[in-house]
Design a protein around this motif. Structure first.
Motif, PDB file in Angstrom:
ATOM      1  N   LEU A   4       0.857  -1.183   0.000  1.00 50.65           N
ATOM      2  CA  LEU A   4       0.000   0.000   0.000  1.00 50.65           C
ATOM      3  C   LEU A   4       0.893   1.232   0.000  1.00 50.65           C
ATOM      4  O   LEU A   4       1.316   1.703   1.058  1.00 50.65           O
ATOM      5  N   LEU A   5       1.208   1.735  -1.182  1.00 53.08           N
ATOM      6  CA  LEU A   5       2.023   2.942  -1.253  1.00 53.08           C
ATOM      7  C   LEU A   5       1.810   3.622  -2.593  1.00 53.08           C
ATOM      8  O   LEU A   5       1.113   3.103  -3.468  1.00 53.08           O
ATOM      9  N   ASN A   6       2.385   4.803  -2.714  1.00 53.08           N
ATOM     10  CA  ASN A   6       2.359   5.515  -3.989  1.00 53.08           C
ATOM     11  C   ASN A   6       3.741   5.317  -4.595  1.00 53.08           C
ATOM     12  O   ASN A   6       4.083   4.200  -4.935  1.00 53.08           O
ATOM     13  N   LEU A  11       7.474   6.870   0.489  1.00 56.02           N
ATOM     14  CA  LEU A  11       6.803   6.069   1.518  1.00 56.02           C
ATOM     15  C   LEU A  11       7.003   6.630   2.923  1.00 56.02           C
ATOM     16  O   LEU A  11       6.038   6.867   3.657  1.00 56.02           O
ATOM     17  N   VAL A  12       8.245   6.882   3.313  1.00 56.19           N
ATOM     18  CA  VAL A  12       8.486   7.346   4.682  1.00 56.19           C
ATOM     19  C   VAL A  12       7.878   8.727   4.896  1.00 56.19           C
ATOM     20  O   VAL A  12       7.191   8.964   5.903  1.00 56.19           O
ATOM     21  N   GLU A  14       5.340  10.185   3.385  1.00 60.79           N
ATOM     22  CA  GLU A  14       3.878  10.156   3.408  1.00 60.79           C
ATOM     23  C   GLU A  14       3.351   9.443   4.654  1.00 60.79           C
ATOM     24  O   GLU A  14       2.303   9.785   5.182  1.00 60.79           O
ATOM     25  N   SER A  15       4.101   8.441   5.093  1.00 62.12           N
ATOM     26  CA  SER A  15       3.692   7.752   6.314  1.00 62.12           C
ATOM     27  C   SER A  15       3.784   8.704   7.513  1.00 62.12           C
ATOM     28  O   SER A  15       2.905   8.706   8.386  1.00 62.12           O
ATOM     29  N   ARG A  17       3.302  11.844   7.403  1.00 64.18           N
ATOM     30  CA  ARG A  17       2.119  12.725   7.323  1.00 64.18           C
ATOM     31  C   ARG A  17       0.923  12.042   7.985  1.00 64.18           C
ATOM     32  O   ARG A  17       0.107  12.668   8.648  1.00 64.18           O
ATOM     33  N   GLY A  18       0.809  10.742   7.778  1.00 70.46           N
ATOM     34  CA  GLY A  18      -0.273   9.990   8.408  1.00 70.46           C
ATOM     35  C   GLY A  18      -0.132   9.958   9.914  1.00 70.46           C
ATOM     36  O   GLY A  18      -1.108  10.113  10.652  1.00 70.46           O
ATOM     37  N   ARG A  21      -1.282  13.260  11.272  1.00 68.68           N
ATOM     38  CA  ARG A  21      -2.743  13.412  11.292  1.00 68.68           C
ATOM     39  C   ARG A  21      -3.382  12.567  12.406  1.00 68.68           C
ATOM     40  O   ARG A  21      -4.374  12.958  13.007  1.00 68.68           O
ATOM     41  N   ALA A  22      -2.812  11.376  12.641  1.00 68.82           N
ATOM     42  CA  ALA A  22      -3.427  10.453  13.605  1.00 68.82           C
ATOM     43  C   ALA A  22      -3.019  10.761  15.042  1.00 68.82           C
ATOM     44  O   ALA A  22      -3.707  10.356  15.978  1.00 68.82           O
ATOM     45  N   SER A  54      13.489   3.378   9.230  1.00 67.12           N
ATOM     46  CA  SER A  54      12.065   3.090   9.226  1.00 67.12           C
ATOM     47  C   SER A  54      11.861   1.621   8.839  1.00 67.12           C
ATOM     48  O   SER A  54      12.799   0.946   8.420  1.00 67.12           O
ATOM     49  N   GLY A  55      10.637   1.145   8.985  1.00 66.24           N
ATOM     50  CA  GLY A  55      10.330  -0.238   8.631  1.00 66.24           C
ATOM     51  C   GLY A  55      10.201  -1.147   9.837  1.00 66.24           C
ATOM     52  O   GLY A  55       9.939  -2.342   9.682  1.00 66.24           O
ATOM     53  N   VAL A  77      13.923   3.583   4.972  1.00 65.10           N
ATOM     54  CA  VAL A  77      13.715   2.190   5.359  1.00 65.10           C
ATOM     55  C   VAL A  77      15.061   1.495   5.590  1.00 65.10           C
ATOM     56  O   VAL A  77      15.925   1.508   4.704  1.00 65.10           O
TER      57      VAL A  77
END
Lengths: 333, 333
Positions: A4-6, A11-12, A14-15, A17-18, A21-22, A54-55, A77
């Motif tokens: 699940l990525l763009n 990846l890192v 955008e993650s 950013r999530g 938000r959370a 990351s990862g 990662v």
């Protein structure tokens, strides 16, 4: 590769950013890829900094918050963050009592945290001490380390030292405590499957359908040996025996037992493994008094598990039980 | 099949032994495969019972404890528990105020909870009400259901109703609240890969390397359609659009957004998905005020995710924030 990525290159970012938000209780410096407790620096408290590639989520950012870490630097990662990042974080979490670096033993991380400590000291007089965590009994040196790798012990170290920092203990006292918890911990992991690093897109290593790797590292580094796929009972023995051979875990207030999922292993299996591990400890006269079962230090989508055992004294036990409020570990508040 | 187990036939039983060792705050009836809060029944409080097939961990047993469920019945993997089990649990958690069954909408579970309520009422006069959760917008009927499947909404229902039960609300009030939370929730999931049921040993379905399944169920039941593997951004849209088309989520106190991992998907990817989902909600004028990101309702080793959204009123929001102490969700105590 199915993920699940763009763009894998984002990846890192955008993650993060999530995560932002959370988790409004965190403050994120996206340019430097540093995640802070929103209220850092906490005046008068020693600042605790960790981080790494990351990862491994929820490690490392999942352990930021009251009772645990003040900040974390996120690398790409499976890649160490850089010294500038770490120096910036160090300065920003110094509440006047200094900063403790809790460093997972991988060559890049150790070197970069070292340089960061020098940079921070030169720029702002921040007093820094570092403790390197190296609990993995599988190999003495590895692809990514001089000496033993740091794996599961970090959860005990970061939780226990985090609680002690909240009590107002000094930088030296906390460094001593971190070393004591690390020295009291041993770990060993295994893989049923490889992980796939998104930027590469293919499995890191080939593991035939009828083989498993004992002593694997959390980046897919080679372990001790490959053996035919066998029962959970025998796998537990292959992990617990080397741990018990390496240190005495009897006495004290008992042990903390951590059965960690590597990312893709269902909890149904992890609890079955916990049953096997605890039964072996029973036989050895070792008493589990606290436990953790689940994916806490992962290796992307690797299937497998890591067993980590920490011998607790009464100070460590009280500090483990103290309140903590992070995304990954939370109780008492 | 590569899994951490001994004999597949013993997987659930042995895993429950591990849960018992790791969680002294639970009491387990191994013969009947019922897990209880150690202090159940709680006098004067409505007892909350849920359960279903195994393989969804931490659902269901991970949600037993103060502020959430009183007991859970565990079935075999992806198989409903039986009425006798549920009736026994119902009787044992009745603290004098009746028992609420929180039932995930799968034909076997609904039928068996129904029979259990009759059995319990006949044997001990226990007053039972049941609420069926059916939040999944993907399909109207499925392989395992008449009507919509119950998936992610259960977390919001069980948490919110659990807190309300602690406040001493009556059985009828709690049943109304459970229906209100369920009615306020919609979910939709997707799979990157199949899961493998241990007793079978091969993947439940074949999904080519370049395809994903949109609208998948939590047992690998077929979804709406297969599409070529695409970006997280487009996948988020394929999950969020049908959810928003099905219900109005504006107003109130905002929404609870739940991005659930199906078992084998790394948190790095789940937070990236959360970023995509939250951005789509922003655009639609919907305000996320609470969130949960991680593997909570899994489907063994399936890779993929499920998005669940619940519109909160001020009562629900306060109850969501109330203390809870379970293995899977914990805060405030």
């Amino acid at each position: 590769m199915k993920k699940l990525l763009n763009d894998p290159a984002d990846l890192v970012a955008e993650s993060l950013r999530g995560v932002e938000r959370a988790h409004p209780e965190l403050r994120i410096d996206h340019e430097n890829r540093i995640l802070y407790r929103a209220d850092a620096p906490v005046s008068g408290k020693v600042g605790l900094l960790s981080g790494g590639g990351s990862g491994h989520e929820p490690a490392h950012a999942g352990f930021i918050g009251p009772g645990m870490l003040d900040a974390v630097c996120a690398g790409e990662v499976f890649t160490s963050p850089v010294p500038d990042q770490m120096a910036e974080a160090t300065k920003n979490i110094d509440g006047g009592a200094g900063v403790l670096h809790l460093v997972w033993n991988y060559t890049g991380d150790v070197m970069n945290f070292d340089m960061a400590a020098e940079l921070a000291a030169a720029e702002t007089d921040t007093e820094v001490q570092a403790v390197v965590m190296n609990d993995d009994v599988a190999v003495e040196d590895s692809l990514f380390t001089a000496g033993r790798r740091g794996t599961g012990a970090a959860i005990a170290v970061e939780k226990i030292v985090g609680a002690a920092a909240d009590q107002g203990r000094s930088l030296s006292e906390l460094a001593d405590l971190a070393r004591r918890v690390n020295d009291s911990s041993r770990s060993m992991g295994m893989a049923l499957t490889s992980c796939t690093v998104p930027a590469k897109g293919t499995p890191t290593f080939d593991l035939p359908e009828d083989e498993i790797e004992i002593g694997i590292g959390i980046h897919g580094e080679p372990g001790r040996r490959r053996v035919p796929l066998t029962s959970a009972h025998e796998i537990a023995q292959m992990l617990v025996d080397p741990i018990l051979a390496d240190r005495d875990f009897t006495g004290g207030e008992g042990v903390f037992v951590f059965v960690n999922g590597m990312g893709a292993t269902p909890q149904l299996e992890l609890y079955l493994m916990y049953n096997e591990v605890a039964a072996l400890l029973d036989k050895a006269g070792i008493v589990p008094v606290r436990s953790l079962v689940g994916p806490y230090v992962t290796s992307l989508d690797m299937a497998g598990c890591l067993v980590s055992i920490t011998r607790l004294d009464d100070d460590m036990l009280r500090l483990w039980d103290a309140p903590v409020a992070t995304a990954g570990l939370r109780w008492g508040m």
